[in-house]
Design an enzyme around this catalytic site. Structure first.
Site, PDB file in Angstrom:
ATOM      1  NE  ARG A  21       3.244  -0.870   0.839  1.00  0.00           N
ATOM      2  CZ  ARG A  21       2.459  -0.703   1.904  1.00  0.00           C
ATOM      3  NH1 ARG A  21       2.881  -1.032   3.104  1.00  0.00           N
ATOM      4  NH2 ARG A  21       1.245  -0.215   1.759  1.00  0.00           N
ATOM      5  CE  LYS A  24       3.038  -4.381   7.088  1.00  0.00           C
ATOM      6  NZ  LYS A  24       3.340  -5.316   6.002  1.00  0.00           N
TER       7      LYS A  24
HETATM    8  C1  YH5 Z   1       3.760  -5.229   2.515  1.00  0.00           C
HETATM    9  O1  YH5 Z   1       4.310  -5.643   3.536  1.00  0.00           O
HETATM   10  N1  YH5 Z   1       1.718  -4.096   3.530  1.00  0.00           N
HETATM   11  S1  YH5 Z   1      -0.677  -2.775   3.713  1.00  0.00           S
HETATM   12  C2  YH5 Z   1      -0.623  -2.585   9.636  1.00  0.00           C
HETATM   13  C3  YH5 Z   1       0.128  -1.640  10.310  1.00  0.00           C
HETATM   14  C4  YH5 Z   1       1.020  -0.850   9.635  1.00  0.00           C
HETATM   15  C5  YH5 Z   1       1.148  -0.980   8.255  1.00  0.00           C
HETATM   16  C6  YH5 Z   1      -0.050  -0.282  12.199  1.00  0.00           C
HETATM   17  N2  YH5 Z   1       0.821  -3.475   1.590  1.00  0.00           N
HETATM   18  C7  YH5 Z   1       2.531  -4.505   2.527  1.00  0.00           C
HETATM   19  O2  YH5 Z   1       1.300  -1.384   5.492  1.00  0.00           O
HETATM   20  N3  YH5 Z   1       2.545  -4.364   0.124  1.00  0.00           N
HETATM   21  C8  YH5 Z   1       0.687  -3.475   2.924  1.00  0.00           C
HETATM   22  O3  YH5 Z   1      -0.005  -1.553  11.650  1.00  0.00           O
HETATM   23  C9  YH5 Z   1       1.977  -4.104   1.328  1.00  0.00           C
HETATM   24  N4  YH5 Z   1       4.295  -5.476   1.289  1.00  0.00           N
HETATM   25  C10 YH5 Z   1       3.708  -5.049   0.127  1.00  0.00           C
HETATM   26  N5  YH5 Z   1       4.309  -5.337  -1.030  1.00  0.00           N
HETATM   27  C11 YH5 Z   1      -0.385  -3.052   5.451  1.00  0.00           C
HETATM   28  C12 YH5 Z   1       0.494  -2.062   6.111  1.00  0.00           C
HETATM   29  C13 YH5 Z   1       0.367  -1.917   7.577  1.00  0.00           C
HETATM   30  C14 YH5 Z   1      -0.510  -2.710   8.276  1.00  0.00           C
END
Ligand code: YH5
Length: 260
Positions: free
Chosen positions: A239, A204
Protein backbone atom coordinates in the site's frame (compact mmCIF):
# COMPACT_ATOMS: atom_id res chain seq x y z
CA UNK A 1 -2.39 -0.59 -3.91
CA UNK A 2 -2.35 3.16 -4.41
CA UNK A 3 -3.40 5.39 -1.52
CA UNK A 4 -6.12 7.96 -2.21
CA UNK A 5 -6.73 10.07 0.87
CA UNK A 6 -9.95 12.04 0.73
CA UNK A 7 -9.51 14.08 3.87
CA UNK A 8 -9.84 17.87 3.63
CA UNK A 9 -6.10 18.32 4.25
CA UNK A 10 -5.34 16.22 1.14
CA UNK A 11 -7.94 17.73 -1.21
CA UNK A 12 -8.36 21.12 0.27
CA UNK A 13 -9.35 24.18 -1.68
CA UNK A 14 -8.60 26.17 1.43
CA UNK A 15 -11.96 25.39 2.99
CA UNK A 16 -13.79 22.27 4.02
CA UNK A 17 -14.44 21.10 0.44
CA UNK A 18 -12.42 18.76 -1.67
CA UNK A 19 -12.66 18.24 -5.34
CA UNK A 20 -14.06 15.09 -6.89
CA UNK A 21 -12.22 15.92 -10.11
CA UNK A 22 -8.89 16.04 -8.31
CA UNK A 23 -9.57 12.67 -6.64
CA UNK A 24 -10.56 11.17 -9.99
CA UNK A 25 -7.48 12.42 -11.78
CA UNK A 26 -5.23 11.09 -9.02
CA UNK A 27 -6.93 7.70 -9.31
CA UNK A 28 -6.55 7.67 -13.11
CA UNK A 29 -2.89 8.52 -12.79
CA UNK A 30 -2.26 5.75 -10.26
CA UNK A 31 -3.83 3.25 -12.67
CA UNK A 32 -1.56 4.46 -15.50
CA UNK A 33 1.41 4.12 -13.16
CA UNK A 34 0.64 0.48 -12.42
CA UNK A 35 -1.72 0.33 -9.43
CA UNK A 36 -3.93 -2.76 -9.22
CA UNK A 37 -6.16 -1.44 -6.40
CA UNK A 38 -7.07 2.10 -5.28
CA UNK A 39 -7.52 2.48 -1.50
CA UNK A 40 -9.92 5.32 -0.66
CA UNK A 41 -9.79 6.62 2.90
CA UNK A 42 -11.73 9.45 4.51
CA UNK A 43 -10.78 9.01 8.14
CA UNK A 44 -7.31 10.08 9.20
CA UNK A 45 -5.79 7.19 11.15
CA UNK A 46 -2.48 8.89 11.73
CA UNK A 47 -1.08 8.73 15.26
CA UNK A 48 -2.85 11.17 17.56
CA UNK A 49 -5.81 11.72 15.26
CA UNK A 50 -9.41 11.71 16.36
CA UNK A 51 -12.04 9.92 14.36
CA UNK A 52 -14.53 11.63 12.07
CA UNK A 53 -18.29 11.35 12.29
CA UNK A 54 -20.18 8.78 10.24
CA UNK A 55 -21.83 11.43 8.10
CA UNK A 56 -18.56 13.24 7.46
CA UNK A 57 -16.82 10.04 6.42
CA UNK A 58 -19.72 9.05 4.11
CA UNK A 59 -19.77 12.52 2.54
CA UNK A 60 -16.06 12.23 1.80
CA UNK A 61 -15.73 8.70 0.47
CA UNK A 62 -19.01 7.73 -1.20
CA UNK A 63 -18.93 10.24 -4.09
CA UNK A 64 -15.28 9.37 -4.76
CA UNK A 65 -15.89 5.61 -4.69
CA UNK A 66 -18.93 5.97 -7.00
CA UNK A 67 -17.02 8.10 -9.49
CA UNK A 68 -13.84 6.04 -9.65
CA UNK A 69 -15.44 2.60 -9.58
CA UNK A 70 -17.71 3.64 -12.47
CA UNK A 71 -14.76 4.83 -14.50
CA UNK A 72 -11.60 2.94 -13.68
CA UNK A 73 -10.96 -0.72 -14.48
CA UNK A 74 -9.44 -1.88 -11.17
CA UNK A 75 -10.95 -2.68 -7.75
CA UNK A 76 -11.53 0.11 -5.26
CA UNK A 77 -10.96 -0.58 -1.58
CA UNK A 78 -12.32 1.50 1.28
CA UNK A 79 -10.14 2.25 4.31
CA UNK A 80 -12.76 2.34 7.06
CA UNK A 81 -13.71 0.80 10.40
CA UNK A 82 -17.40 1.78 10.36
CA UNK A 83 -19.96 -0.86 9.32
CA UNK A 84 -22.27 1.72 7.72
CA UNK A 85 -19.41 3.11 5.61
CA UNK A 86 -18.53 -0.47 4.58
CA UNK A 87 -22.12 -1.10 3.45
CA UNK A 88 -22.55 2.14 1.52
CA UNK A 89 -19.07 1.88 -0.02
CA UNK A 90 -19.76 -1.59 -1.42
CA UNK A 91 -23.14 -0.36 -2.71
CA UNK A 92 -21.22 2.48 -4.42
CA UNK A 93 -18.83 0.01 -6.07
CA UNK A 94 -16.04 -0.83 -3.60
CA UNK A 95 -14.75 -4.38 -3.94
CA UNK A 96 -12.55 -4.66 -0.83
CA UNK A 97 -12.73 -3.48 2.78
CA UNK A 98 -9.50 -2.32 4.44
CA UNK A 99 -10.09 -2.06 8.19
CA UNK A 100 -7.25 -0.93 10.46
CA UNK A 101 -9.26 -2.20 13.44
CA UNK A 102 -9.67 -5.71 11.96
CA UNK A 103 -13.50 -5.70 12.26
CA UNK A 104 -13.50 -4.99 16.01
CA UNK A 105 -16.20 -2.28 15.84
CA UNK A 106 -19.71 -3.45 16.75
CA UNK A 107 -21.48 -4.77 13.65
CA UNK A 108 -18.38 -4.82 11.43
CA UNK A 109 -18.00 -8.62 11.27
CA UNK A 110 -21.66 -8.99 10.31
CA UNK A 111 -21.43 -6.21 7.71
CA UNK A 112 -18.51 -7.88 5.93
CA UNK A 113 -20.17 -11.31 6.16
CA UNK A 114 -23.37 -9.89 4.59
CA UNK A 115 -21.49 -7.97 1.89
CA UNK A 116 -19.44 -10.97 0.76
CA UNK A 117 -16.41 -8.88 -0.22
CA UNK A 118 -12.77 -9.54 0.72
CA UNK A 119 -11.39 -7.77 3.79
CA UNK A 120 -7.95 -6.82 5.07
CA UNK A 121 -7.52 -7.37 8.83
CA UNK A 122 -4.79 -5.14 10.29
CA UNK A 123 -3.06 -5.31 13.65
CA UNK A 124 -3.13 -2.19 15.82
CA UNK A 125 -2.23 -1.98 19.50
CA UNK A 126 -4.58 0.54 21.10
CA UNK A 127 -6.37 3.15 19.00
CA UNK A 128 -5.11 5.98 16.76
CA UNK A 129 -5.44 8.64 19.46
CA UNK A 130 -3.22 6.85 21.95
CA UNK A 131 -1.34 4.12 20.08
CA UNK A 132 2.08 5.75 19.99
CA UNK A 133 2.26 6.38 23.74
CA UNK A 134 4.98 3.84 24.58
CA UNK A 135 3.67 0.62 23.06
CA UNK A 136 4.96 -2.46 24.92
CA UNK A 137 5.28 -6.03 23.65
CA UNK A 138 6.99 -9.04 25.13
CA UNK A 139 7.48 -10.44 21.60
CA UNK A 140 6.04 -8.22 18.88
CA UNK A 141 6.08 -10.85 16.09
CA UNK A 142 4.33 -13.52 18.16
CA UNK A 143 1.80 -11.05 19.55
CA UNK A 144 0.91 -9.64 16.11
CA UNK A 145 0.61 -13.17 14.71
CA UNK A 146 -1.65 -14.28 17.61
CA UNK A 147 -3.85 -11.20 17.24
CA UNK A 148 -4.31 -11.78 13.50
CA UNK A 149 -5.09 -15.47 14.07
CA UNK A 150 -7.69 -14.47 16.67
CA UNK A 151 -9.33 -12.08 14.15
CA UNK A 152 -9.28 -14.83 11.48
CA UNK A 153 -11.15 -17.02 13.98
CA UNK A 154 -13.62 -14.22 14.73
CA UNK A 155 -14.32 -13.99 10.99
CA UNK A 156 -14.75 -17.76 10.75
CA UNK A 157 -17.20 -17.75 13.66
CA UNK A 158 -19.58 -15.37 11.87
CA UNK A 159 -19.28 -17.17 8.54
CA UNK A 160 -16.73 -15.10 6.60
CA UNK A 161 -14.87 -17.48 4.27
CA UNK A 162 -11.11 -17.77 4.82
CA UNK A 163 -10.68 -17.10 1.08
CA UNK A 164 -11.95 -13.54 1.66
CA UNK A 165 -9.20 -12.61 4.14
CA UNK A 166 -5.99 -10.60 3.81
CA UNK A 167 -3.71 -9.83 6.76
CA UNK A 168 -1.56 -6.82 7.62
CA UNK A 169 0.88 -6.43 10.56
CA UNK A 170 0.03 -2.71 10.75
CA UNK A 171 3.36 -0.88 10.51
CA UNK A 172 3.32 2.20 12.73
CA UNK A 173 0.10 1.33 14.52
CA UNK A 174 1.07 1.04 18.18
CA UNK A 175 4.69 0.17 17.38
CA UNK A 176 7.98 1.96 17.97
CA UNK A 177 10.89 1.88 15.52
CA UNK A 178 12.37 -1.32 16.97
CA UNK A 179 8.99 -3.06 16.80
CA UNK A 180 8.54 -2.03 13.16
CA UNK A 181 12.03 -3.21 12.20
CA UNK A 182 11.62 -6.56 13.97
CA UNK A 183 8.25 -7.09 12.29
CA UNK A 184 9.59 -6.35 8.82
CA UNK A 185 12.64 -8.57 9.29
CA UNK A 186 10.41 -11.41 10.53
CA UNK A 187 7.50 -10.84 8.15
CA UNK A 188 7.73 -14.51 7.05
CA UNK A 189 6.34 -15.53 10.42
CA UNK A 190 3.21 -13.54 9.63
CA UNK A 191 3.09 -14.80 6.00
CA UNK A 192 3.26 -18.34 7.38
CA UNK A 193 -0.30 -17.94 8.72
CA UNK A 194 -1.11 -18.79 5.12
CA UNK A 195 -3.18 -15.80 4.00
CA UNK A 196 -2.12 -13.04 1.58
CA UNK A 197 -0.23 -10.23 3.29
CA UNK A 198 -0.74 -6.52 2.74
CA UNK A 199 2.05 -4.20 3.91
CA UNK A 200 1.90 -0.44 4.40
CA UNK A 201 5.18 1.28 5.17
CA UNK A 202 5.01 4.07 2.56
CA UNK A 203 6.44 7.38 3.88
CA UNK A 204 5.83 6.33 7.48
CA UNK A 205 7.77 7.73 10.40
CA UNK A 206 9.84 4.54 10.79
CA UNK A 207 11.56 5.58 7.54
CA UNK A 208 11.88 9.18 8.63
CA UNK A 209 13.48 8.08 11.90
CA UNK A 210 16.03 5.74 10.32
CA UNK A 211 17.03 8.55 7.93
CA UNK A 212 17.77 11.13 10.66
CA UNK A 213 14.28 12.64 10.83
CA UNK A 214 13.84 12.95 7.08
CA UNK A 215 10.65 14.86 6.23
CA UNK A 216 7.79 13.03 4.51
CA UNK A 217 8.67 14.27 1.01
CA UNK A 218 12.15 12.71 1.18
CA UNK A 219 11.11 9.18 2.17
CA UNK A 220 10.60 7.53 -1.23
CA UNK A 221 13.92 5.66 -1.51
CA UNK A 222 13.57 4.39 2.03
CA UNK A 223 10.00 3.32 1.33
CA UNK A 224 11.15 1.35 -1.73
CA UNK A 225 13.73 -0.50 0.39
CA UNK A 226 10.92 -1.69 2.69
CA UNK A 227 8.77 -2.71 -0.29
CA UNK A 228 11.51 -4.94 -1.68
CA UNK A 229 12.20 -6.53 1.70
CA UNK A 230 8.49 -7.14 2.25
CA UNK A 231 8.11 -8.80 -1.16
CA UNK A 232 11.07 -11.05 -0.51
CA UNK A 233 9.39 -12.16 2.73
CA UNK A 234 6.12 -13.04 1.05
CA UNK A 235 4.02 -9.84 0.93
CA UNK A 236 1.29 -9.98 -1.73
CA UNK A 237 0.20 -6.33 -1.78
CA UNK A 238 2.01 -3.11 -0.90
CA UNK A 239 0.00 0.00 0.00
CA UNK A 240 1.87 3.06 -1.27
CA UNK A 241 1.66 6.74 -2.14
CA UNK A 242 4.25 6.62 -4.95
CA UNK A 243 2.83 4.21 -7.49
CA UNK A 244 5.16 4.73 -10.47
CA UNK A 245 8.39 4.25 -8.51
CA UNK A 246 6.93 1.33 -6.55
CA UNK A 247 5.77 -0.42 -9.74
CA UNK A 248 9.34 -0.32 -11.06
CA UNK A 249 10.70 -1.69 -7.78
CA UNK A 250 8.06 -4.45 -7.66
CA UNK A 251 8.70 -5.47 -11.28
CA UNK A 252 12.46 -5.70 -10.73
CA UNK A 253 12.19 -7.51 -7.39
CA UNK A 254 9.60 -9.92 -8.81
CA UNK A 255 11.83 -10.79 -11.75
CA UNK A 256 14.66 -11.66 -9.37
CA UNK A 257 12.37 -13.65 -7.06
CA UNK A 258 11.05 -15.63 -10.07
CA UNK A 259 14.58 -16.61 -11.25
CA UNK A 260 16.09 -20.10 -10.75
C1 YH5 B 1 -1.54 0.21 6.71
O1 YH5 B 1 -0.36 0.15 7.06
N1 YH5 B 1 -1.97 2.70 7.06
S1 YH5 B 1 -3.30 5.09 7.20
C2 YH5 B 1 1.54 8.20 8.64
C3 YH5 B 1 2.45 8.58 7.67
C4 YH5 B 1 2.35 8.10 6.40
C5 YH5 B 1 1.32 7.23 6.06
C6 YH5 B 1 3.78 10.43 7.16
N2 YH5 B 1 -4.11 2.64 6.46
C7 YH5 B 1 -2.29 1.43 6.72
O2 YH5 B 1 -0.82 5.49 5.56
N3 YH5 B 1 -4.25 0.27 5.94
C8 YH5 B 1 -3.10 3.41 6.89
O3 YH5 B 1 3.46 9.40 8.03
C9 YH5 B 1 -3.61 1.40 6.34
N4 YH5 B 1 -2.21 -0.90 6.31
C10 YH5 B 1 -3.52 -0.87 5.93
N5 YH5 B 1 -4.10 -2.02 5.56
C11 YH5 B 1 -1.70 5.64 7.76
C12 YH5 B 1 -0.73 5.96 6.69
C13 YH5 B 1 0.38 6.87 7.03
C14 YH5 B 1 0.51 7.36 8.31
Amino acid sequence: MGILNVTPDSFSDGGAHFSLDLALSRARRMVEEGADIIDVGGESTRPGSRGVSLQQELDRVIPVISAISAEIPIPVSVDTSKPQVMRESVAAGAGLINDVTALRQPGALQAVRDLGVPVCLMHMLGEPRSMQRQPVYRDVVTEVRRFLEERVNACKSVGIAREKLLLDPGFGFGKNLQHNLTLLKNLRTIADIGLPLLVGTSRKSMIGKILDDRPVDGRLSGSLATVVMALERGAAIVRVHDVAATTDAVRVASAVLAAD
